[in-house]
Design a protein around this motif. Structure first.
Motif, PDB file in Angstrom:
ATOM      1  N   ALA A 106      -9.841 -46.077  25.138  1.00  0.00           N
ATOM      2  CA  ALA A 106     -11.003 -45.738  24.326  1.00  0.00           C
ATOM      3  C   ALA A 106     -11.331 -46.801  23.303  1.00  0.00           C
ATOM      4  O   ALA A 106     -12.481 -47.196  23.143  1.00  0.00           O
ATOM      5  CB  ALA A 106     -10.782 -44.392  23.647  1.00  0.00           C
ATOM      6  N   SER A 107     -10.326 -47.285  22.551  1.00  0.00           N
ATOM      7  CA  SER A 107     -10.620 -48.236  21.484  1.00  0.00           C
ATOM      8  C   SER A 107     -11.035 -49.593  22.029  1.00  0.00           C
ATOM      9  O   SER A 107     -11.739 -50.350  21.372  1.00  0.00           O
ATOM     10  CB  SER A 107      -9.398 -48.411  20.576  1.00  0.00           C
ATOM     11  OG  SER A 107      -8.323 -48.980  21.284  1.00  0.00           O
ATOM     12  N   LEU A 156     -14.631 -52.985  14.492  1.00  0.00           N
ATOM     13  CA  LEU A 156     -16.027 -52.699  14.184  1.00  0.00           C
ATOM     14  C   LEU A 156     -16.209 -51.206  13.970  1.00  0.00           C
ATOM     15  O   LEU A 156     -15.573 -50.386  14.649  1.00  0.00           O
ATOM     16  CB  LEU A 156     -16.938 -53.142  15.329  1.00  0.00           C
ATOM     17  CG  LEU A 156     -16.885 -54.609  15.758  1.00  0.00           C
ATOM     18  CD1 LEU A 156     -17.740 -54.804  16.997  1.00  0.00           C
ATOM     19  CD2 LEU A 156     -17.379 -55.508  14.638  1.00  0.00           C
ATOM     20  N   THR A 157     -17.077 -50.855  13.040  1.00  0.00           N
ATOM     21  CA  THR A 157     -17.454 -49.455  12.844  1.00  0.00           C
ATOM     22  C   THR A 157     -18.833 -49.248  13.447  1.00  0.00           C
ATOM     23  O   THR A 157     -19.795 -49.920  13.064  1.00  0.00           O
ATOM     24  CB  THR A 157     -17.467 -49.100  11.343  1.00  0.00           C
ATOM     25  OG1 THR A 157     -16.162 -49.319  10.801  1.00  0.00           O
ATOM     26  CG2 THR A 157     -17.838 -47.651  11.155  1.00  0.00           C
ATOM     27  N   HIS A 158     -18.915 -48.339  14.400  1.00  0.00           N
ATOM     28  CA  HIS A 158     -20.160 -48.101  15.131  1.00  0.00           C
ATOM     29  C   HIS A 158     -20.612 -46.659  14.917  1.00  0.00           C
ATOM     30  O   HIS A 158     -19.869 -45.715  15.205  1.00  0.00           O
ATOM     31  CB  HIS A 158     -19.929 -48.365  16.630  1.00  0.00           C
ATOM     32  CG  HIS A 158     -21.097 -48.019  17.500  1.00  0.00           C
ATOM     33  ND1 HIS A 158     -22.382 -48.460  17.242  1.00  0.00           N
ATOM     34  CD2 HIS A 158     -21.172 -47.267  18.639  1.00  0.00           C
ATOM     35  CE1 HIS A 158     -23.190 -48.009  18.175  1.00  0.00           C
ATOM     36  NE2 HIS A 158     -22.491 -47.281  19.029  1.00  0.00           N
ATOM     37  N   GLU A 212     -12.435 -51.787  18.716  1.00  0.00           N
ATOM     38  CA  GLU A 212     -11.653 -53.024  18.593  1.00  0.00           C
ATOM     39  C   GLU A 212     -12.103 -54.013  19.649  1.00  0.00           C
ATOM     40  O   GLU A 212     -12.216 -53.672  20.832  1.00  0.00           O
ATOM     41  CB  GLU A 212     -10.157 -52.739  18.755  1.00  0.00           C
ATOM     42  CG  GLU A 212      -9.548 -51.991  17.584  1.00  0.00           C
ATOM     43  CD  GLU A 212      -8.073 -51.750  17.793  1.00  0.00           C
ATOM     44  OE1 GLU A 212      -7.699 -51.295  18.891  1.00  0.00           O
ATOM     45  OE2 GLU A 212      -7.287 -52.022  16.878  1.00  0.00           O
ATOM     46  N   VAL A 213     -12.362 -55.238  19.227  1.00  0.00           N
ATOM     47  CA  VAL A 213     -12.778 -56.301  20.132  1.00  0.00           C
ATOM     48  C   VAL A 213     -11.726 -57.395  20.097  1.00  0.00           C
ATOM     49  O   VAL A 213     -11.349 -57.871  19.022  1.00  0.00           O
ATOM     50  CB  VAL A 213     -14.150 -56.892  19.724  1.00  0.00           C
ATOM     51  CG1 VAL A 213     -14.600 -57.942  20.726  1.00  0.00           C
ATOM     52  CG2 VAL A 213     -15.185 -55.797  19.602  1.00  0.00           C
ATOM     53  N   GLU A 214     -11.259 -57.797  21.271  1.00  0.00           N
ATOM     54  CA  GLU A 214     -10.319 -58.915  21.329  1.00  0.00           C
ATOM     55  C   GLU A 214     -11.103 -60.215  21.529  1.00  0.00           C
ATOM     56  O   GLU A 214     -11.833 -60.368  22.511  1.00  0.00           O
ATOM     57  CB  GLU A 214      -9.316 -58.751  22.462  1.00  0.00           C
ATOM     58  CG  GLU A 214      -8.312 -59.898  22.501  1.00  0.00           C
ATOM     59  CD  GLU A 214      -7.341 -59.818  23.664  1.00  0.00           C
ATOM     60  OE1 GLU A 214      -6.456 -60.686  23.751  1.00  0.00           O
ATOM     61  OE2 GLU A 214      -7.478 -58.901  24.491  1.00  0.00           O
ATOM     62  N   ILE A 215     -10.963 -61.133  20.573  1.00  0.00           N
ATOM     63  CA  ILE A 215     -11.521 -62.474  20.722  1.00  0.00           C
ATOM     64  C   ILE A 215     -10.444 -63.303  21.430  1.00  0.00           C
ATOM     65  O   ILE A 215      -9.452 -63.700  20.830  1.00  0.00           O
ATOM     66  CB  ILE A 215     -11.888 -63.098  19.362  1.00  0.00           C
ATOM     67  CG1 ILE A 215     -12.729 -62.115  18.531  1.00  0.00           C
ATOM     68  CG2 ILE A 215     -12.624 -64.416  19.560  1.00  0.00           C
ATOM     69  CD1 ILE A 215     -14.007 -61.690  19.193  1.00  0.00           C
ATOM     70  N   GLU A 216     -10.648 -63.541  22.713  1.00  0.00           N
ATOM     71  CA  GLU A 216      -9.634 -64.234  23.500  1.00  0.00           C
ATOM     72  C   GLU A 216      -9.768 -65.745  23.326  1.00  0.00           C
ATOM     73  O   GLU A 216     -10.884 -66.279  23.255  1.00  0.00           O
ATOM     74  CB  GLU A 216      -9.757 -63.849  24.964  1.00  0.00           C
ATOM     75  CG  GLU A 216      -9.572 -62.360  25.231  1.00  0.00           C
ATOM     76  CD  GLU A 216      -9.735 -62.018  26.694  1.00  0.00           C
ATOM     77  OE1 GLU A 216      -8.830 -62.339  27.476  1.00  0.00           O
ATOM     78  OE2 GLU A 216     -10.774 -61.431  27.051  1.00  0.00           O
ATOM     79  N   SER A 229     -20.506 -46.267  27.380  1.00  0.00           N
ATOM     80  CA  SER A 229     -21.044 -45.032  26.782  1.00  0.00           C
ATOM     81  C   SER A 229     -21.142 -45.091  25.261  1.00  0.00           C
ATOM     82  O   SER A 229     -21.160 -44.053  24.600  1.00  0.00           O
ATOM     83  CB  SER A 229     -20.197 -43.809  27.192  1.00  0.00           C
ATOM     84  OG  SER A 229     -20.205 -43.653  28.586  1.00  0.00           O
ATOM     85  N   GLU A 230     -21.222 -46.281  24.693  1.00  0.00           N
ATOM     86  CA  GLU A 230     -21.401 -46.417  23.242  1.00  0.00           C
ATOM     87  C   GLU A 230     -22.818 -46.868  22.897  1.00  0.00           C
ATOM     88  O   GLU A 230     -23.090 -47.259  21.767  1.00  0.00           O
ATOM     89  CB  GLU A 230     -20.390 -47.414  22.669  1.00  0.00           C
ATOM     90  CG  GLU A 230     -18.955 -46.936  22.671  1.00  0.00           C
ATOM     91  CD  GLU A 230     -18.688 -45.830  21.651  1.00  0.00           C
ATOM     92  OE1 GLU A 230     -19.449 -45.734  20.669  1.00  0.00           O
ATOM     93  OE2 GLU A 230     -17.727 -45.066  21.844  1.00  0.00           O
TER      94      GLU A 230
END
Length: 364
Positions: A106-107, A156-158, A212-216, A229-230
């Motif tokens: 989910a995150s 991030l807060t969405h 949460e976004v992973e900057i690879e 679905s966001e």
């Protein structure tokens, strides 16, 4: 005799310990017991791509392995569950009611749907009626060059509109249908009219979602992170997706082109003539040593292989760092005596060559 008994007891204790503690979540994720939360997230994301059952259809244990991976991440990514697990293994989690049952995706990917359709193209295919979807939300995610070099996790807060039950009913599933009406003996008229169903009424309420976004390392501009679905909701269907596109802030020292980095260094005329040594601080803080004994002219360029950006597909490969030198000349006047001394030291004839540099010509 005593040695044999001791060995049997030791082996028995090992078996009992394994049964008591259950699965080794650290071993499943391939991390140490001192691993940070970011290290656990990176390991999980990498293994989730590799171990997805749709990508390992020849392995009969693929589903159970994937479930073990999800359980390991769900436990070790939660501080409270991790403490319980470290104290008493899965048995302690079971006593506390915290074992399994969550959604570890989910995150990372947002709620609903399979996160691996985008990775592998394994979305279910069937003959069902197409479900209407809300619009996708596409946003720019601005990151620093440092983050693209070493990697990072961004929270991030969405604020997402979520459908909730409301009083009353509403028209839904509206469609066009043909209706036949009798106009008399042997006469009929066919018309098209809109037909709707009655559905329970709904309302939209904003809910705060933490994503949460992973900057690879090695990601490029335009690469996307999708949260299923966001996106925008749909009254009679499913919400769209939230799509974040990577954008890089301009950097004061480095310019990126592909996996290569470019920078300029200004040196004095004295250093240009005599040679120099210096260090450049890289994006992760390590030093790149430069030394030159020869004369350095304005526009001279040196390159350092392996000091560029990490390759996105293989982080063990790095591009090249190109350093171009500018020479700062002293201001003011030089007296006649020093002019003569300079002429003797440099031993260089006067040159007055005019040529088309932009056209690619060189001085003759």
């Amino acid at each position: 005799m005593y040695k044999i008994v001791f060995c049997l007891v030791f082996v028995s204790l090992l078996v009992v310990d394994q049964v008591f503690s259950g699965r080794d979540f650290y071993a499943i994720l391939g991390v140490s017991k001192r691993a940070t939360k970011n290290e656990i997230k990176k390991a999980y994301r990498r293994l989730a791509k590799e171990m997805h059952p749709d990508k390992n259809q020849d392995d009969p244990d693929a589903n159970s392995k994937f479930q073990d991976l999800g359980a390991a991440y769900e436990t070790l990514s939660d501080d409270e569950k991790r403490k319980l697990y470290d104290r008493g293994g899965e048995e302690a989690l079971a006593r506390d009611g915290g074992g399994g049952g969550g959604d570890p995706f989910a995150s990372f990917f947002g709620g609903g749907g399979s996160p691996f359709g985008d990775f592998f193209g394994f979305e279910g295919q069937g003959g069902e009626r197409e479900i209407p979807r809300g619009a996708n939300i596409v946003l720019d995610l601005w990151v620093t060059l440092e983050e693209l070099y070493v990697g990072n996790f961004v929270e991030l807060t969405h604020n997402k509109p979520v459908m909730k039950p409301a009083k009353g009913t509403r028209k839904c599933n509206c469609r066009q249908e043909m209706v036949t009406r009798s106009l008399g003996p042997g006469r009929f008229q066919m018309t098209q009219q809109q037909v709707c169903d009655d559905c329970p009424n709904v309302k939209f309420v904003n809910e705060e979602h933490l994503l949460e976004v992973e900057i690879e390392p090695g990601m490029n501009n335009g690469m996307e992170h999708k949260f299923v679905s966001e996106g925008e909701p749909h009254m009679d269907g499913e919400p769209g997706d939230l799509v974040l596109q990577i954008r890089t802030y301009p950097h004061e020292m480095f310019e990126r082109r592909g996996d290569d980095l470019y920078t300029n260094v200004t040196i004095s005329l004295v250093d240009a003539l005599n040679g120099f040594e210096m260090d450049i601080e890289h994006l992760d803080g390590h030093k790149v040593h430069l030394s030159r004994e020869k004369v350095t002219w304005p526009g001279a360029r040196i390159r350092k292989k392996g000091e560029g950006m990490p390759n996105y597909e293989n982080n063990n490969l790095f591009g090249t760092l190109y350093i171009t030198f500018d020479v700062e000349f002293p201001k003011g006047q030089i007296d006649d005596e020093n002019k003569e001394t300079l002429s003797k030291i440099l031993n260089q004839k006067s040159i007055n060559s005019v040529y088309n540099g932009l056209g690619g010509f060189k001085a003759s």
